[in-house]
Write an enzyme that holds these catalytic residues in place. Structure first.
Site, short mmCIF file in Angstrom:
data_model
loop_
_atom_site.label_atom_id
_atom_site.label_comp_id
_atom_site.label_asym_id
_atom_site.label_seq_id
_atom_site.Cartn_x
_atom_site.Cartn_y
_atom_site.Cartn_z
N LYS A 69 -21.35 8.99 74.67
CA LYS A 69 -20.79 7.78 74.36
C LYS A 69 -20.36 6.91 75.56
O LYS A 69 -20.06 7.61 76.78
CB LYS A 69 -19.85 8.02 73.12
CG LYS A 69 -18.70 8.96 73.43
CD LYS A 69 -17.54 9.11 72.42
CE LYS A 69 -18.05 10.03 71.28
NZ LYS A 69 -18.23 9.21 69.92
N ARG A 70 -19.76 5.91 75.28
CA ARG A 70 -19.31 5.04 76.27
C ARG A 70 -18.07 5.73 76.78
O ARG A 70 -17.32 6.15 76.13
CB ARG A 70 -18.64 3.71 75.63
CG ARG A 70 -18.26 2.80 76.60
CD ARG A 70 -18.11 1.28 76.12
NE ARG A 70 -17.47 1.26 74.70
CZ ARG A 70 -16.24 1.20 74.24
NH1 ARG A 70 -15.45 0.78 75.17
NH2 ARG A 70 -16.14 1.00 73.04
N LYS A 122 -11.49 7.49 73.98
CA LYS A 122 -12.59 8.36 73.69
C LYS A 122 -12.49 10.04 74.33
O LYS A 122 -13.06 10.71 73.56
CB LYS A 122 -14.23 7.88 73.70
CG LYS A 122 -14.41 6.60 73.11
CD LYS A 122 -15.71 6.14 73.50
CE LYS A 122 -16.05 4.71 72.81
NZ LYS A 122 -16.29 4.89 71.21
N LYS A 124 -25.57 10.54 63.84
CA LYS A 124 -27.21 10.97 64.51
C LYS A 124 -26.91 12.43 64.53
O LYS A 124 -27.97 13.07 64.38
CB LYS A 124 -27.20 10.01 65.58
CG LYS A 124 -27.37 8.66 65.16
CD LYS A 124 -27.18 7.81 66.89
CE LYS A 124 -27.14 6.20 66.50
NZ LYS A 124 -26.67 5.46 67.45
#
Length: 817
Positions: free
Chosen positions: A557-558, A563, A669
């Site tokens: 992910k970014r 995060k 996903k």
């Protein structure tokens, strides 16, 4: 060649294959000018792309005509990003050619995978924001809804990421170098976008009119990309706008010897659609971003209004009944004043009527919970760049504040707080909320935080406008195409009804197989093949050998502080220390896989990337580690690499600080492909846990309530963790004492200890280490692990973007199924 050949069998299928083979060979020779045997892989890709486009283009006009006369609403997604990924395989699958094409290419001795690799990922987005829009476009077409995209045709996108000396290096991503076969340029439908200049007023009869003069014009040239529905006749459109000068070349200035000045206007115009998210550290970068945002808003609305009036007798009265402008985050918030400008200045509506149409037509999805991340523009900048638009914003704000002070005279502080113009800035989220009939969050927790914290003052005024629609992802790309062996296994087991549009919940028929030994063995074989495929990819591109018998633990992910890729990295350092002290420790081998880009000016995030790569180099070259511990950072994460990564994953790392992630879509996903979520109770992780049961996910860490409590009232001191936990003390010291091959990370060390660990990395460290150990122990029991994996796949149906679109349709857009 007919459509939907997936339904053909026997002689009919054989004839389709023969016809396709003839057409393909002929097309290859046409595009190459050579005999088929002499053609290159590029020639074969070009030919296949042309055959696909010829078929889709034959359906496109009829679909466009049907949309123009459709009595139901047209949905237009306005977004700064559309991360659509490679389209060749998607088109082939949606056309129903997914059996014929691979078979025929195989018979001709060609490699279907190698041909697909000739397609460059369109550089039209960065992360979840753009990928969500691509999924929504796919779902609207699959469900036969008239849903279209409106964005920018970036020449270079964000950037292509390379890792050089363990650090991120950005280079231009020239994805259009060889052209793009899946777009159609429509220069005859270009429109003028006006910047700067002066606004003059004059009275025409009893009406004051506004005339924009001395402006700087830019030409917006449209390119249309077809969005093909899955096994149906729907072809919607993604319209992308390219910025060009109105006059291509100033010959007089050039002839006077002012060569650079002659090219200046061309360069300034083209800069608007050169890159995604130009650096906004300085004034010029900020102004360019604002130019971009108005560019695709202005051009897109002009297109929609022109088309609408043509098929509605020139009247805009019913515009809001038939058109929905759905703005994806705040980047297109200028839709509100721009639509008002069109209605007042060009269509001669009075303010109140124009306002009712505007609010009725626009809906807004918010994608952040961080107040500091909400978009704002300096008033002076917006006023200079978009003088008439600013006048309208000013009037919207004046009327809104007056209404608030009238209805809530005892709430002046609150009324000022929710105004659009305050503290010298234009607050774009406020503009979007005030000018929309609907505001939605993208997960249950996110929507709750919007109502109770981020936009609580707006919720008190407009409670009826707030909705919640949990994000989703398209199963056609991320399960059916990316994990074809899993698709076949599922279909062989429960039939193919689950592949129909908006029917992914049919996967629940797999639940009884969670205790079926034979099915588990087949699923294990599919996962093993996917892991081996990914291992080959890493070996080919990075020269690193992976152990397919290890757990593939993946965080892609970014790169951002909230995060918490850093938490993952610090834990890896702890595992490394543990194995160094006892190389013969009985542990489950683990391969930690990272991917993601950091914004070019985001120093801290780039330091985290450097830390991961330094750590990977040290661990992967330590002979004591063998295959017990490996670390890989996959550079230049994009949709194509994601399609290889997700099917190989066994642990899905979703470890953001609780209360900071709006939703996430990578978690969905991974889940569809049978990976187990290891994460905080944040974003859509909560809904995943509710769907599969707490026994089928691995959760840890502070809750959003606890995080909010510490932020509001204090009580957390990161130095306490450092002093009390020897594991933390060891890894923290290693950041600055040269342990990492002489490289030090003082800024990371300082952020965690001197600046008190804003995102609670150290606070959650012990809990994270514990759950990692739990997951490893569960993995030893493959019977249990595979049962958990099957339950995750079976329950992933609610995270289909088809379900998201159905929710929008029922709750917000109000169009017929």
């Amino acid at each position: 060649m007919t459509k939907k050949t997936h339904t053909l069998t026997g002689k009919a299928l054989a004839k389709e294959k023969a016809d396709f083979k003839d057409a393909f060979i002929k097309k290859v020779e046409e595009v190459s000018g050579e005999k088929f045997a002499e053609s290159s892989t590029q020639n074969q890709y070009d030919a296949l792309a042309e055959l696909v486009m010829e078929t889709i283009s034959a359906e496109w006009p009829e679909n466009n005509s049907r949309n123009r006369t459709n009595p139901d609403k047209q949905i237009y997604f306005f977004s700064i990003e559309f991360l659509i990924g490679r389209l060749l395989r998607s088109y082939i699958n949606n056309l129903g050619w997914d059996v014929i094409v691979p078979d025929v290419l195989g018979e001709l001795g060609l490699d279907y995978e190698k041909i697909q690799e000739r397609e460059h990922d369109p550089a039209l987005g960065n992360g979840g924001l753009g990928r969500l829009m691509a999924c929504f476009l796919d779902s609207t077409a699959a469900m036969d809804f008239p849903g279209h995209g409106n964005g920018i045709r970036y020449k270079y996108g964000l950037f292509q990421q390379k890792i050089v000396d363990n650090e991120q290096v950005e280079i231009a991503d020239n994805w259009l170098r060889n052209g793009y076969p899946f777009e159609i340029a429509k220069p005859e439908k270009s429109v003028i976008v006006k910047y700067k200049g002066d606004v003059r007023t004059e009275m025409v009869g009893e009406k004051m009119v506004f005339i924009h003069e001395n402006y700087e014009p830019v030409l917006a040239v449209p390119y249309d990309v077809p969005i093909k529905g899955y096994h149906n006749d729907t072809v919607n459109s993604l319209r992308l706008w390219s910025a060009q000068p109105v006059e291509d070349f100033d010959l007089n200035t050039f002839n006077q010897g002012h060569f650079i000045k002659a090219m200046q206007r061309k360069s300034e115009a083209e800069a608007i659609s050169q890159v995604l998210y130009p650096s906004d550290n300085g004034f010029e970068g900020q102004q360019l971003r604002l130019k971009q945002e108005y560019f695709f808003v202005c051009a897109g609305l002009k297109r929609i209004v022109r088309r609408y009036k043509k098929h509605n007798n020139g009247s805009m009265d019913s515009f809001a009944d038939k058109i929905c402008i759905h703005i994806n985050d705040t980047h297109p918030a200028l839709c509100v004043p721009e639509l008002m400008r069109i209605l007042i200045d060009e269509e001669n509506y009075e303010w109140d009527d124009a306002w009712n149409i505007t609010v009725g037509a626009i809906s807004f999805t918010n994608h952040t919970v961080l107040p500091e991340a909400l978009e704002k523009w300096p008033i002076d900048m917006l006023k200079e760049l978009l003088p008439r638009v600013y006048q309208i914003i000013e009037e919207i704000n004046r009327r809104f504040v007056n209404d608030m002070n009238w209805f809530y005279p005892d709430q002046e502080a609150r009324n000022y707080n929710i105004s659009i113009l305050k503290d010298g800035q234009v607050h774009m989220a406020h503009l979007a909320i005030i000018g929309s009939h609907s505001v939605n969050g993208v997960a249950a927790l996110h929507s709750k935080i919007l109502r109770e914290e981020t936009f609580k003052d707006f919720y008190a005024v407009f409670p009826e406008r707030f909705h919640s629609v949990t994000n989703g992802v398209t199963p056609r790309r991320f399960l059916m195409a990316a994990d074809a062996d899993l698709k076949d296994l599922i279909t062989d087991t429960i039939g193919d009804s689950w592949t129909e549009a908006n029917n992914l919940s049919a996967l629940e028929a797999l639940l009884p197989y969670a205790n079926d030994g034979a099915f588990k063995n087949k699923l294990a074989m599919v996962k093993r093949q996917n892991k081996e495929r990914f291992a080959r990819y890493v070996k080919e591109h990075q020269g690193i050998s992976l152990n397919p018998d290890s757990i593939f633990d993946i965080q892609v992910k970014r790169i951002h502080e909230y995060k918490r890729q850093l938490l993952n990295a610090l834990h890896i350092m702890h595992l490394y220390n543990k194995l160094r002290s006892n190389p013969n420790a009985d542990i489950v081998p683990k391969t930690f896989i990272f991917a993601g880009k950091a914004a070019p000016s985001y120093y801290y995030a780039k330091e985290v990337i450097k830390l991961i790569n330094v750590l990977a180099h040290k661990i992967n070259h330590d002979p004591q580690m063998g295959d017990k511990l490996k670390v890989v950072f996959v550079p230049n994460f994009n949709v194509s690499s994601a399609e290889i990564i997700y099917p190989a994953a066994e642990i899905s790392e979703q470890i953001s600080t609780a209360g900071k992630e709006a939703s996430g879509t990578g978690n969905m996903k991974f889940m569809m492909n049978g990976a187990l979520t290891l994460g905080t109770m944040d974003g859509a992780n909560i809904e995943i846990a509710e769907a599969v049961g707490m026994d089928n996910v691995f959760t840890f860490g502070l809750s959003d309530v606890e995080v909010a409590g510490f932020n509001a009232h204090g009580g957390y001191r990161s130095l306490d963790i450092y002093e009390q936990d020897p594991r933390v003390q060891e890894v923290m010291n290693q950041l600055i004492n040269g342990f990492l091959d002489g490289t030090t990370f003082q800024s990371i060390y300082d952020s965690l200890l001197l600046h008190n660990d804003t995102y609670f990395v150290l606070k959650d460290f012990a809990s994270y280490a514990d759950i990692q150990e739990v997951s490893s122990q569960v993995y030893r029991d493959q019977t249990r692990w595979l049962s958990m994996s099957i339950i995750n796949i079976a329950k992933s149906g609610i995270f289909s973007s088809d379900r998201s679109i159905a929710d929008y349709q029922k709750e917000i857009w109000k169009i017929k199924e």
